[in-house]
Each structure stands twice: as C-alpha cells, then as structure tokens.
Design a protein around this motif. Structure first.
Motif: not given
Length: 342
Positions: A158-172, A174-187
């Motif tokens: 729930x900490x914004x800095x931690x969430x932002x760091x993971x989101x930036x790693x994802x964008x590196x 998967x560039x297509x994730x920028x500006x989109x909402x994320x549906x995560x399907x995790x087994x």
C-alpha cells in the motif's frame, strides 16, 4: 534485544512467507545500526521426497534452533522448531494460507483445539479472519495476540513508493503497460486437478473484451501456451512474467487480481481492489471461496469473462472480503516489532 543478540527467522515455503520476513529484517536492520542483532535464517524451500529426507530436515532444523534466542516465524509448520529452544520472544506472523483455510472449513469444536501454537509468545494475525480461525482451532492461552496490525507485506504493497518501483520495473520489461490498468492472473500451489478455467481459457476474447484499456499479465504457463494464438499486435496488452516477477510483486502493481492463492488474495485485500478466486488447483482456499464468497469464485472461463464485464466493481462480496481479511484501519507492524526485539 537486551542480553540476547540473535534473531532467528524461520520459514519453509518461500514466496509470500519470505517476503514478510525480509521486510521485517530490513526494518529492524535500518533501526538497529551498528551493534544490532545477529540474524539467523532457516529457509527450507524443498519438499522432502521420502521419510529419510524428512527426518534429515527435521534433525537439521532442531540443531539449528538450539542456538536461537528470539524467533520470528512465518510458517506454522515450523512450530515444533520453537518448542524447546526459543528462549526469548517467539513471534508467529500468521499470514492466511492453506492451514487457515483448511481450519476454517473444519467443524472442529472448541474443546478439541490444537496445541501447536502453545510455544509462541506472540502472534501477529494480520486480519480478523486469522484471529477468528486461530481462536476457533488453536489453544491460545498465554499468547499475546497483536490485533489490529497489518502484516509487513500487506502494509508494504500500500506504500506508493514501493508500488511505483514495481510498476517501473514492469514497464521496463513490458512497455505496453504504461498508461494501462493491470489485470494479474497468478497461479499458486496446490493439487494437480484439471482446471476448466485454464483448459477453456480464451486470451483473444478476454483481451478484446477489455478493449485495450487493460494489460493482462500472468505467471501461468497454461495461459502462456493458450496465448500462442495471439499475433504481435497483442504485445501491447499481454505479458507472461513468470521469470520477471516474484508472485508477491503482482500485488504491488495489479488493479484486479485473479488467483487461487489465499496468501496472495488475503494480502491484496489491503489494497481495496477487486480480487477473484480462480479454480486452478483444487486447494482449500478455492473450496473456502466457493462456499463463502461464491460471487468471487471463478470455476471456468465464462465466469471470468462475466466478472471482467465490470472488472473494477468493488461492492457486495468484495467489500465483505476486504473487511474479513483486512482491519478497518491499516496500521504498520514495525514499531511493535521494534519494541519486541529491541
């Protein structure tokens, strides 16, 4: 920590358990500075193949714990390790996982409560659900329950800095994730039963239904195989991240979570975002959700498609799930940990 200078971390299943331990260690290290406690770890990620191996692991665990002063444990299956050797604070971080959902489904009467927790001095339940289940199934006499505090991972996502760091790693990756909402399907782990949801998964239909506003990410190899039918145009809205992310990383970035892991779903409740239980493996969490939260249980792909017609709906059962697996007010556990292990 007074005269005792060691803090032993116990876990056996990695993943979400280890995340809580590591976050707690990071905080305590930052606060201790020079002359802080010595840290000792028992992290057993392997499942023993037979009786000799199981006996060997049990013996190694017992010998390891002979030198323990304070113990921070993230896995109830290791309760026996604290039975004889923990001389100081013995804290269990009781993240909701399979043993709790199995207990919630059982009809055990209070006079038949288990004694497995009797050697702990403190328990950090992390949710009303865990408090209720532990009180129903285990003898808690003499144990201090640290009610109202979040578990470290539930607090951290729930900490914004931690969430932002993971989101930036994802964008590196998967560039297509920028500006989109994320549906995560995790087994997650569990049995090996056939899954109608995975067998009937239709990635093209799901991505078309989400109309380009969402990025779908998964760690499920079965879905990756189904996604083989997608052409290059779908790279901007679909990604397979099994080797890129830890399962717990999905919790930081997701706007909607679909999983069969009770550990992940319960933790994600702190984000106040929709979560759904998918019928992937036939584990106790799936059974629990089918019985108690049928509107959030997805037995097959058509059920998933219906849920994604309004993916961000957070009402009814979703709100009830949040109240059950997250306290009304998020409270950091770290100051309490600092007091316990100072």
């Amino acid at each position: 920590m007074g005269e005792s200078r060691s803090l032993t971390f116990l876990s056996s299943r990695g993943g979400g358990f280890y995340a809580d331990l590591k976050l707690a260690q990071n905080f305590l290290t930052d606060r201790a500075g020079e002359g802080g406690p010595a840290y000792r770890f028992f992290l057993n990620h392997e499942r023993a193949a037979g009786p000799p191996a199981r006996r060997g692991i049990a013996l190694a665990r017992e010998q390891f714990c002979q030198g323990a002063d304070h113990i921070l444990c993230a896995d109830l299956s290791l309760a026996g390790a604290v039975e004889k050797y923990g001389r100081g604070v013995r804290l269990l971080m009781a993240a909701p996982c399979e043993y709790q959902f199995r207990a919630a489904l059982s009809r055990r009467k209070r006079d038949g409560r288990k004694k497995a927790l009797r050697h702990f001095t403190h328990i950090l339940p992390g949710s009303p659900f865990a408090e209720r289940v532990l009180g129903k199934c285990y003898d808690l006499e003499g144990i201090r329950m640290l009610s109202g505090l979040s578990l470290p991972l539930a607090w951290d996502i729930c900490r914004e800095p931690a969430r932002r760091a993971v989101r930036e790693k994802l964008a590196f990756y998967f560039p297509g994730i920028r500006g989109k909402k994320l549906l995560a399907i995790v087994t997650g782990g569990g049995g090996a039963s056939e899954s109608p949801l995975l067998a009937g998964f239709q990635p093209r239909r799901l991505l078309g239904q989400l109309a380009g506003e969402w990025f779908v990410m998964t760690n499920a190899p079965e879905i990756r195989e189904k996604a083989g039918e997608l052409d290059a145009s779908f790279r901007s809205c679909f990604g397979f991240a099994d080797r890129v992310l830890q399962r717990t990383d999905f919790l930081y970035a997701a706007d909607v979570l679909v999983t069969n892991s009770g550990r992940l779903a319960a933790c994600f409740a702190s984000r106040k975002k929709p979560v759904y239980c998918a019928a992937f493996r036939g584990n106790h969490f799936e059974t629990f959700m089918r019985r108690h939260y049928p509107g959030m249980y997805l037995p097959d792909f058509p059920a998933l498609a219906r849920a994604m017609e309004a993916p961000e709906d957070f009402s009814g059962e979703q709100r009830r799930f949040h109240r059950d697996f997250c306290y009304e007010e998020l409270r950091s556990p770290y100051e309490t940990l600092k007091e316990l292990f100072k």
